[in-house]
Design a protein around this motif. Sequence first.
Motif, PDB file in Angstrom:
ATOM      1  N   GLY A 205     -69.222  68.819  59.880  1.00 46.24           N
ATOM      2  CA  GLY A 205     -68.942  70.039  59.143  1.00 46.24           C
ATOM      3  C   GLY A 205     -68.666  69.818  57.665  1.00 46.24           C
ATOM      4  O   GLY A 205     -68.627  70.770  56.893  1.00 46.24           O
ATOM      5  N   ASP A 206     -68.448  68.554  57.256  1.00 42.72           N
ATOM      6  CA  ASP A 206     -68.239  68.268  55.827  1.00 42.72           C
ATOM      7  C   ASP A 206     -69.541  68.491  55.065  1.00 42.72           C
ATOM      8  O   ASP A 206     -70.631  68.316  55.608  1.00 42.72           O
ATOM      9  N   PRO A 207     -69.447  68.804  53.779  1.00 49.06           N
ATOM     10  CA  PRO A 207     -70.668  68.953  52.967  1.00 49.06           C
ATOM     11  C   PRO A 207     -71.314  67.599  52.710  1.00 49.06           C
ATOM     12  O   PRO A 207     -70.672  66.545  52.859  1.00 49.06           O
ATOM     13  N   ALA A 208     -72.564  67.620  52.301  1.00 51.40           N
ATOM     14  CA  ALA A 208     -73.286  66.399  51.956  1.00 51.40           C
ATOM     15  C   ALA A 208     -72.584  65.685  50.803  1.00 51.40           C
ATOM     16  O   ALA A 208     -71.948  66.307  49.961  1.00 51.40           O
ATOM     17  N   VAL A 209     -72.710  64.362  50.775  1.00 50.68           N
ATOM     18  CA  VAL A 209     -72.080  63.546  49.748  1.00 50.68           C
ATOM     19  C   VAL A 209     -73.162  63.046  48.788  1.00 50.68           C
ATOM     20  O   VAL A 209     -74.100  62.379  49.217  1.00 50.68           O
ATOM     21  N   PRO A 210     -73.059  63.360  47.493  1.00 48.75           N
ATOM     22  CA  PRO A 210     -74.068  62.859  46.550  1.00 48.75           C
ATOM     23  C   PRO A 210     -73.914  61.357  46.336  1.00 48.75           C
ATOM     24  O   PRO A 210     -72.797  60.838  46.334  1.00 48.75           O
ATOM     25  N   VAL A 211     -75.032  60.675  46.164  1.00 47.19           N
ATOM     26  CA  VAL A 211     -75.032  59.228  45.978  1.00 47.19           C
ATOM     27  C   VAL A 211     -75.920  58.883  44.790  1.00 47.19           C
ATOM     28  O   VAL A 211     -77.041  59.373  44.697  1.00 47.19           O
ATOM     29  N   HIS A 212     -75.415  58.037  43.910  1.00 46.30           N
ATOM     30  CA  HIS A 212     -76.206  57.533  42.788  1.00 46.30           C
ATOM     31  C   HIS A 212     -76.017  56.028  42.759  1.00 46.30           C
ATOM     32  O   HIS A 212     -74.907  55.553  42.528  1.00 46.30           O
TER      33      HIS A 212
ATOM     34  N   LEU B 239     -74.620  63.164  65.676  1.00 51.08           N
ATOM     35  CA  LEU B 239     -75.926  63.109  65.027  1.00 51.08           C
ATOM     36  C   LEU B 239     -75.739  63.280  63.531  1.00 51.08           C
ATOM     37  O   LEU B 239     -75.354  64.340  63.059  1.00 51.08           O
ATOM     38  N   ALA B 240     -75.970  62.212  62.813  1.00 47.97           N
ATOM     39  CA  ALA B 240     -75.849  62.233  61.357  1.00 47.97           C
ATOM     40  C   ALA B 240     -77.043  61.480  60.789  1.00 47.97           C
ATOM     41  O   ALA B 240     -77.512  60.512  61.382  1.00 47.97           O
ATOM     42  N   ASP B 241     -77.555  61.920  59.648  1.00 53.24           N
ATOM     43  CA  ASP B 241     -78.711  61.243  59.071  1.00 53.24           C
ATOM     44  C   ASP B 241     -78.753  61.417  57.563  1.00 53.24           C
ATOM     45  O   ASP B 241     -77.914  62.069  56.978  1.00 53.24           O
ATOM     46  N   TRP B 242     -79.757  60.812  56.966  1.00 56.03           N
ATOM     47  CA  TRP B 242     -79.976  60.870  55.525  1.00 56.03           C
ATOM     48  C   TRP B 242     -81.035  61.924  55.216  1.00 56.03           C
ATOM     49  O   TRP B 242     -81.847  61.756  54.314  1.00 56.03           O
TER      50      TRP B 242
END
Length: 70
Positions: free
Chosen positions: A28-35, A59-62
């Motif tokens: 339920g958490d929002p997506a996490v930005p990655v740089h 179930l979690a994915d990119w």
Amino acid sequence: MTLRLGKVAFSVYADGTLLWRSTLVEGGDPAVPVHVDLTGRSTVRLVVEPHGVLDGVALADWAESRFTCG
């Protein structure tokens, strides 16, 4: 993450070296930005690591990940 279940960490490896790992992400958490700077790297591996034994069923994915050059 689907169904708001589980806790996982997302990791980015390049050429076998860990470059980045998220804090724990719960269902339920929002997506996490990655740089991550991939300059000079040959391989990239995007990983989802369950936090606990029962989190392996989450179930979690990119999904919708993108690489940009610039």
